[in-house]
Design an enzyme around this catalytic site. Structure first.
Site, PDB file in Angstrom:
ATOM      1  N   LYS A 112       0.821  -1.212   0.000  1.00 38.86           N
ATOM      2  CA  LYS A 112       0.000   0.000   0.000  1.00 38.86           C
ATOM      3  C   LYS A 112       0.857   1.266   0.000  1.00 38.86           C
ATOM      4  CE  LYS A 112      -4.396  -1.669   1.763  1.00 38.86           C
ATOM      5  NZ  LYS A 112      -5.394  -1.592   2.848  1.00 38.86           N
ATOM      6  N   LYS A 194      -5.133 -11.356  -7.455  1.00 35.26           N
ATOM      7  CA  LYS A 194      -6.416 -11.493  -6.766  1.00 35.26           C
ATOM      8  C   LYS A 194      -7.451 -10.541  -7.351  1.00 35.26           C
ATOM      9  CE  LYS A 194      -8.015 -10.344  -2.437  1.00 35.26           C
ATOM     10  NZ  LYS A 194      -7.952  -9.977  -1.020  1.00 35.26           N
ATOM     11  N   LYS A 197     -11.462  -4.830  -6.078  1.00 39.15           N
ATOM     12  CA  LYS A 197     -12.425  -3.788  -6.452  1.00 39.15           C
ATOM     13  C   LYS A 197     -11.720  -2.517  -6.908  1.00 39.15           C
ATOM     14  CE  LYS A 197     -13.071  -3.254  -1.491  1.00 39.15           C
ATOM     15  NZ  LYS A 197     -13.893  -3.797  -0.428  1.00 39.15           N
TER      16      LYS A 197
END
Ligand code: TRP
Length: 330
Positions: A112, A194, A197
Protein backbone atom coordinates in the site's frame (compact mmCIF):
# COMPACT_ATOMS: atom_id res chain seq x y z
CA UNK A 1 -21.30 -20.54 25.91
CA UNK A 2 -20.47 -20.65 22.24
CA UNK A 3 -17.04 -19.58 21.02
CA UNK A 4 -16.65 -16.10 19.66
CA UNK A 5 -16.04 -15.36 15.99
CA UNK A 6 -15.08 -11.88 14.86
CA UNK A 7 -14.56 -10.53 11.38
CA UNK A 8 -14.87 -7.31 9.42
CA UNK A 9 -14.81 -5.84 5.94
CA UNK A 10 -13.81 -2.30 5.05
CA UNK A 11 -16.47 -0.05 3.51
CA UNK A 12 -14.12 0.91 0.70
CA UNK A 13 -15.82 0.55 -2.66
CA UNK A 14 -18.45 -1.98 -3.61
CA UNK A 15 -17.40 -5.51 -2.62
CA UNK A 16 -16.59 -7.95 -5.40
CA UNK A 17 -17.75 -11.54 -5.69
CA UNK A 18 -14.28 -12.33 -4.32
CA UNK A 19 -15.11 -10.54 -1.06
CA UNK A 20 -18.45 -12.31 -1.06
CA UNK A 21 -17.20 -15.88 -1.38
CA UNK A 22 -14.00 -15.17 0.56
CA UNK A 23 -15.70 -13.53 3.54
CA UNK A 24 -19.40 -12.73 3.83
CA UNK A 25 -20.73 -16.00 2.39
CA UNK A 26 -18.69 -18.01 4.92
CA UNK A 27 -19.94 -15.91 7.79
CA UNK A 28 -23.51 -16.94 7.04
CA UNK A 29 -22.62 -20.55 7.78
CA UNK A 30 -21.00 -19.67 11.12
CA UNK A 31 -23.82 -17.83 12.79
CA UNK A 32 -25.61 -20.87 14.17
CA UNK A 33 -22.53 -22.47 15.63
CA UNK A 34 -20.72 -19.46 17.15
CA UNK A 35 -21.38 -16.14 18.82
CA UNK A 36 -20.59 -14.01 15.80
CA UNK A 37 -19.58 -10.38 15.82
CA UNK A 38 -19.27 -8.77 12.41
CA UNK A 39 -18.02 -5.25 11.98
CA UNK A 40 -17.75 -2.61 9.30
CA UNK A 41 -14.15 -1.45 9.55
CA UNK A 42 -14.72 2.22 8.80
CA UNK A 43 -11.71 3.45 10.80
CA UNK A 44 -9.47 1.22 8.71
CA UNK A 45 -10.87 2.77 5.56
CA UNK A 46 -9.57 6.20 6.59
CA UNK A 47 -6.00 5.00 6.06
CA UNK A 48 -6.59 5.76 2.38
CA UNK A 49 -7.98 9.15 1.35
CA UNK A 50 -11.82 9.06 1.25
CA UNK A 51 -14.64 11.33 0.19
CA UNK A 52 -16.59 11.76 3.46
CA UNK A 53 -20.10 11.57 1.97
CA UNK A 54 -19.15 8.46 0.02
CA UNK A 55 -17.70 6.75 3.07
CA UNK A 56 -20.93 7.37 4.97
CA UNK A 57 -23.03 5.99 2.11
CA UNK A 58 -20.83 2.93 1.67
CA UNK A 59 -21.01 2.13 5.37
CA UNK A 60 -24.79 1.76 5.15
CA UNK A 61 -24.49 -0.10 1.86
CA UNK A 62 -22.12 -2.62 3.37
CA UNK A 63 -24.47 -3.19 6.27
CA UNK A 64 -27.34 -3.70 3.82
CA UNK A 65 -25.19 -6.16 1.91
CA UNK A 66 -24.33 -8.15 5.05
CA UNK A 67 -28.02 -8.53 5.85
CA UNK A 68 -28.99 -9.19 2.23
CA UNK A 69 -26.45 -12.02 2.09
CA UNK A 70 -28.14 -13.72 5.01
CA UNK A 71 -26.36 -12.41 8.08
CA UNK A 72 -29.07 -12.24 10.67
CA UNK A 73 -28.95 -9.21 12.97
CA UNK A 74 -30.97 -11.19 15.51
CA UNK A 75 -28.29 -13.86 15.76
CA UNK A 76 -25.12 -11.78 15.33
CA UNK A 77 -23.76 -8.52 16.57
CA UNK A 78 -23.46 -6.18 13.58
CA UNK A 79 -21.85 -2.81 14.12
CA UNK A 80 -19.60 -0.09 12.74
CA UNK A 81 -16.12 0.05 14.24
CA UNK A 82 -16.19 3.82 14.84
CA UNK A 83 -19.32 3.49 16.97
CA UNK A 84 -17.37 1.63 19.65
CA UNK A 85 -14.61 3.98 20.80
CA UNK A 86 -12.75 1.18 22.60
CA UNK A 87 -11.27 0.09 19.25
CA UNK A 88 -9.26 3.28 18.95
CA UNK A 89 -8.36 3.24 22.62
CA UNK A 90 -7.10 -0.32 22.73
CA UNK A 91 -5.12 0.42 19.57
CA UNK A 92 -3.24 3.09 21.51
CA UNK A 93 -2.31 0.69 24.29
CA UNK A 94 -1.29 -2.03 21.82
CA UNK A 95 0.82 0.54 19.95
CA UNK A 96 2.99 0.83 23.00
CA UNK A 97 3.96 -2.85 22.77
CA UNK A 98 4.36 -2.93 18.97
CA UNK A 99 7.67 -2.18 17.33
CA UNK A 100 7.96 0.09 14.33
CA UNK A 101 10.14 -2.45 12.55
CA UNK A 102 7.56 -5.22 12.68
CA UNK A 103 4.93 -2.93 11.17
CA UNK A 104 7.28 -1.78 8.41
CA UNK A 105 7.83 -5.39 7.42
CA UNK A 106 4.14 -6.16 6.83
CA UNK A 107 3.49 -7.16 3.23
CA UNK A 108 0.29 -5.17 2.90
CA UNK A 109 1.94 -2.05 4.33
CA UNK A 110 4.73 -2.32 1.79
CA UNK A 111 2.26 -2.84 -1.07
CA UNK A 112 0.00 0.00 0.00
CA UNK A 113 2.90 2.40 0.60
CA UNK A 114 3.90 1.84 -2.99
CA UNK A 115 0.39 2.20 -4.29
CA UNK A 116 -0.34 5.33 -2.26
CA UNK A 117 3.17 6.78 -2.20
CA UNK A 118 1.76 10.29 -1.78
CA UNK A 119 -0.02 9.31 1.44
CA UNK A 120 2.01 6.92 3.56
CA UNK A 121 0.37 7.98 6.81
CA UNK A 122 0.80 6.63 10.34
CA UNK A 123 -2.62 5.00 10.14
CA UNK A 124 -1.55 2.90 7.19
CA UNK A 125 1.37 1.56 9.17
CA UNK A 126 -0.80 1.06 12.25
CA UNK A 127 -3.49 -0.82 10.32
CA UNK A 128 -2.58 -4.25 11.76
CA UNK A 129 -2.65 -2.93 15.34
CA UNK A 130 -6.17 -1.55 14.90
CA UNK A 131 -7.14 -4.91 13.46
CA UNK A 132 -5.61 -6.64 16.48
CA UNK A 133 -7.63 -4.37 18.77
CA UNK A 134 -10.81 -5.27 16.84
CA UNK A 135 -10.20 -8.93 17.44
CA UNK A 136 -8.82 -8.86 20.99
CA UNK A 137 -11.53 -6.67 22.50
CA UNK A 138 -14.09 -9.46 22.20
CA UNK A 139 -12.26 -12.53 23.46
CA UNK A 140 -12.33 -13.78 19.88
CA UNK A 141 -11.48 -17.44 19.38
CA UNK A 142 -11.78 -17.61 15.59
CA UNK A 143 -11.30 -15.06 12.84
CA UNK A 144 -12.59 -16.03 9.40
CA UNK A 145 -10.28 -14.23 6.97
CA UNK A 146 -8.92 -14.64 3.50
CA UNK A 147 -5.36 -15.83 3.02
CA UNK A 148 -4.21 -12.23 2.42
CA UNK A 149 -5.06 -11.32 6.02
CA UNK A 150 -3.12 -14.16 7.62
CA UNK A 151 -0.09 -12.04 8.38
CA UNK A 152 -2.26 -9.48 10.15
CA UNK A 153 -3.84 -12.20 12.22
CA UNK A 154 -0.38 -13.39 13.17
CA UNK A 155 0.31 -9.90 14.58
CA UNK A 156 -2.91 -10.03 16.58
CA UNK A 157 -1.75 -13.33 18.07
CA UNK A 158 1.73 -11.98 18.83
CA UNK A 159 0.35 -8.88 20.51
CA UNK A 160 -2.08 -10.93 22.60
CA UNK A 161 0.71 -13.21 23.81
CA UNK A 162 3.07 -10.30 24.40
CA UNK A 163 0.52 -8.44 26.51
CA UNK A 164 -0.44 -11.59 28.41
CA UNK A 165 3.16 -12.36 29.29
CA UNK A 166 4.14 -8.77 30.13
CA UNK A 167 1.13 -8.22 32.42
CA UNK A 168 -1.05 -11.25 33.10
CA UNK A 169 -3.40 -13.45 31.05
CA UNK A 170 -5.91 -11.03 29.53
CA UNK A 171 -6.49 -11.76 25.88
CA UNK A 172 -7.65 -14.91 24.12
CA UNK A 173 -5.10 -15.79 21.42
CA UNK A 174 -7.20 -15.96 18.21
CA UNK A 175 -6.99 -18.60 15.48
CA UNK A 176 -7.57 -17.98 11.78
CA UNK A 177 -10.47 -19.72 10.10
CA UNK A 178 -9.34 -19.93 6.49
CA UNK A 179 -12.00 -21.32 4.13
CA UNK A 180 -11.31 -24.91 3.03
CA UNK A 181 -12.20 -24.75 -0.62
CA UNK A 182 -9.75 -22.48 -2.46
CA UNK A 183 -12.02 -19.50 -2.01
CA UNK A 184 -9.50 -17.23 -3.63
CA UNK A 185 -11.10 -15.61 -6.60
CA UNK A 186 -8.65 -14.21 -9.12
CA UNK A 187 -9.00 -11.36 -11.62
CA UNK A 188 -10.92 -12.30 -14.76
CA UNK A 189 -8.34 -10.45 -16.83
CA UNK A 190 -5.17 -11.50 -15.03
CA UNK A 191 -5.67 -14.79 -13.17
CA UNK A 192 -2.27 -14.39 -11.47
CA UNK A 193 -3.58 -11.57 -9.27
CA UNK A 194 -6.42 -11.49 -6.77
CA UNK A 195 -9.76 -10.07 -7.88
CA UNK A 196 -9.81 -6.51 -6.57
CA UNK A 197 -12.43 -3.79 -6.45
CA UNK A 198 -9.71 -1.21 -7.10
CA UNK A 199 -8.58 -2.88 -10.34
CA UNK A 200 -8.30 -0.22 -13.04
CA UNK A 201 -9.50 -2.78 -15.58
CA UNK A 202 -13.22 -2.94 -14.87
CA UNK A 203 -13.48 -6.27 -16.70
CA UNK A 204 -11.19 -7.83 -14.10
CA UNK A 205 -13.76 -7.97 -11.33
CA UNK A 206 -17.47 -8.53 -10.76
CA UNK A 207 -18.95 -6.18 -8.21
CA UNK A 208 -21.88 -7.24 -6.05
CA UNK A 209 -23.88 -4.47 -7.75
CA UNK A 210 -23.21 -5.48 -11.37
CA UNK A 211 -26.31 -6.15 -13.48
CA UNK A 212 -26.86 -9.61 -15.00
CA UNK A 213 -25.91 -8.22 -18.43
CA UNK A 214 -22.66 -6.74 -17.11
CA UNK A 215 -21.86 -9.98 -15.34
CA UNK A 216 -22.36 -12.18 -18.38
CA UNK A 217 -20.43 -9.72 -20.55
CA UNK A 218 -17.46 -9.66 -18.19
CA UNK A 219 -17.35 -13.46 -17.99
CA UNK A 220 -17.51 -13.67 -21.78
CA UNK A 221 -14.40 -11.48 -21.90
CA UNK A 222 -12.54 -13.42 -19.21
CA UNK A 223 -9.12 -14.66 -20.28
CA UNK A 224 -8.76 -18.40 -20.82
CA UNK A 225 -6.11 -20.11 -22.94
CA UNK A 226 -5.56 -21.48 -26.42
CA UNK A 227 -6.58 -24.99 -25.43
CA UNK A 228 -10.31 -25.73 -25.46
CA UNK A 229 -10.85 -28.17 -22.62
CA UNK A 230 -12.62 -27.18 -19.43
CA UNK A 231 -10.39 -28.87 -16.89
CA UNK A 232 -8.82 -27.79 -13.64
CA UNK A 233 -5.09 -27.04 -13.68
CA UNK A 234 -4.05 -23.89 -11.87
CA UNK A 235 -0.52 -24.01 -13.28
CA UNK A 236 -1.15 -24.31 -16.98
CA UNK A 237 -4.79 -23.16 -17.13
CA UNK A 238 -5.12 -20.43 -14.47
CA UNK A 239 -7.94 -18.55 -16.23
CA UNK A 240 -10.16 -21.59 -16.79
CA UNK A 241 -9.41 -22.91 -13.32
CA UNK A 242 -10.45 -19.60 -11.79
CA UNK A 243 -13.75 -19.69 -13.68
CA UNK A 244 -14.31 -23.26 -12.54
CA UNK A 245 -13.64 -22.26 -8.94
CA UNK A 246 -16.12 -19.41 -9.22
CA UNK A 247 -18.75 -21.69 -10.73
CA UNK A 248 -18.17 -24.29 -8.01
CA UNK A 249 -18.48 -21.69 -5.25
CA UNK A 250 -21.64 -20.19 -6.69
CA UNK A 251 -23.39 -23.49 -7.30
CA UNK A 252 -22.08 -25.27 -4.18
CA UNK A 253 -20.52 -28.00 -6.30
CA UNK A 254 -17.07 -29.52 -6.11
CA UNK A 255 -14.48 -28.78 -8.76
CA UNK A 256 -14.62 -32.38 -10.00
CA UNK A 257 -18.39 -32.14 -10.39
CA UNK A 258 -17.86 -28.98 -12.40
CA UNK A 259 -15.24 -30.71 -14.53
CA UNK A 260 -17.68 -33.54 -15.30
CA UNK A 261 -20.49 -31.11 -16.04
CA UNK A 262 -18.47 -29.23 -18.66
CA UNK A 263 -16.73 -32.21 -20.23
CA UNK A 264 -16.79 -31.54 -23.97
CA UNK A 265 -18.38 -28.10 -23.63
CA UNK A 266 -16.61 -25.24 -25.45
CA UNK A 267 -15.22 -22.14 -23.71
CA UNK A 268 -17.93 -19.86 -25.08
CA UNK A 269 -20.80 -21.85 -23.58
CA UNK A 270 -18.85 -22.50 -20.41
CA UNK A 271 -18.24 -18.80 -19.78
CA UNK A 272 -21.86 -17.98 -20.54
CA UNK A 273 -23.02 -20.50 -17.94
CA UNK A 274 -20.60 -19.28 -15.29
CA UNK A 275 -21.88 -15.75 -15.87
CA UNK A 276 -25.48 -16.88 -15.63
CA UNK A 277 -24.87 -18.83 -12.42
CA UNK A 278 -23.24 -15.82 -10.77
CA UNK A 279 -25.97 -13.43 -11.99
CA UNK A 280 -28.66 -15.81 -10.75
CA UNK A 281 -27.14 -15.95 -7.25
CA UNK A 282 -26.66 -12.20 -7.04
CA UNK A 283 -30.16 -11.26 -8.21
CA UNK A 284 -32.04 -11.94 -4.94
CA UNK A 285 -29.19 -10.47 -2.88
CA UNK A 286 -29.30 -7.27 -4.93
CA UNK A 287 -33.06 -7.06 -4.58
CA UNK A 288 -32.92 -7.48 -0.79
CA UNK A 289 -30.09 -4.97 -0.54
CA UNK A 290 -32.09 -2.37 -2.49
CA UNK A 291 -35.13 -2.95 -0.26
CA UNK A 292 -33.03 -2.59 2.87
CA UNK A 293 -31.50 0.65 1.63
CA UNK A 294 -35.04 1.99 1.33
CA UNK A 295 -35.53 1.34 5.02
CA UNK A 296 -32.81 3.43 6.62
CA UNK A 297 -34.57 3.41 10.00
CA UNK A 298 -34.20 -0.34 10.15
CA UNK A 299 -30.52 -0.18 9.17
CA UNK A 300 -29.82 2.46 11.80
CA UNK A 301 -31.63 0.39 14.43
CA UNK A 302 -29.33 -2.56 13.63
CA UNK A 303 -26.25 -0.35 14.01
CA UNK A 304 -27.51 1.11 17.26
CA UNK A 305 -28.26 -2.16 18.95
CA UNK A 306 -25.07 -3.70 17.54
CA UNK A 307 -22.98 -0.85 18.93
CA UNK A 308 -24.62 -1.25 22.33
CA UNK A 309 -23.94 -4.97 22.49
CA UNK A 310 -20.38 -4.60 21.23
CA UNK A 311 -19.63 -1.70 23.59
CA UNK A 312 -20.73 -3.72 26.57
CA UNK A 313 -18.08 -6.38 25.89
CA UNK A 314 -15.42 -3.95 24.65
CA UNK A 315 -15.76 -1.71 27.68
CA UNK A 316 -15.14 -4.57 30.07
CA UNK A 317 -12.00 -5.65 28.21
CA UNK A 318 -10.61 -2.15 27.97
CA UNK A 319 -11.21 -1.48 31.64
CA UNK A 320 -9.12 -4.54 32.54
CA UNK A 321 -6.38 -3.46 30.16
CA UNK A 322 -6.22 0.09 31.50
CA UNK A 323 -5.96 -1.23 35.01
CA UNK A 324 -3.22 -3.72 34.18
CA UNK A 325 -0.99 -1.20 32.42
CA UNK A 326 -1.18 1.15 35.38
CA UNK A 327 -3.67 3.82 34.39
CA UNK A 328 -5.29 5.20 37.52
CA UNK A 329 -8.97 4.31 37.90
CA UNK A 330 -11.41 6.77 39.46
N1 TRP B 1 -8.32 -5.87 7.19
C1 TRP B 1 -9.45 -6.67 6.86
C2 TRP B 1 -9.60 -6.71 5.34
O1 TRP B 1 -9.30 -5.76 4.67
C3 TRP B 1 -10.72 -6.12 7.47
C4 TRP B 1 -10.67 -6.18 8.95
C5 TRP B 1 -10.58 -5.14 9.83
C6 TRP B 1 -10.71 -7.37 9.74
N2 TRP B 1 -10.57 -5.59 11.09
C7 TRP B 1 -10.66 -6.95 11.08
C8 TRP B 1 -10.81 -8.73 9.41
C9 TRP B 1 -10.68 -7.88 12.14
C10 TRP B 1 -10.84 -9.66 10.47
C11 TRP B 1 -10.76 -9.23 11.81
O2 TRP B 1 -10.07 -7.71 4.83
Amino acid sequence: MAKIVFSAVQPSGIPTIGNYVGAIKNWVGLQDEYDCIFSIADLHTLTVRQTPAELRARTLELLALYVACGIDPEKCVLFAQSHVHEHAELTWILNTITSVGEMQRMTQFKDKSQKHAENVNMGLMDYPVLMAADILLYGTEFVPVGADQKQHLEIARDLAMRFNSRYSPTFVVPEPLIPKCGARVMSLQDPSSKMSKSDLNLNGFISMDDTPEEIVKKFKRAVTDSDSRVCFDEQSKPGVSNLMTIYALFTDKTVSEVEAEFDGVGYGDFKQRVGEAVAETLKPIQKRKADLLNDKDYLFSILKSGAEKASYIAMKTLRKVYKKVGLLQI
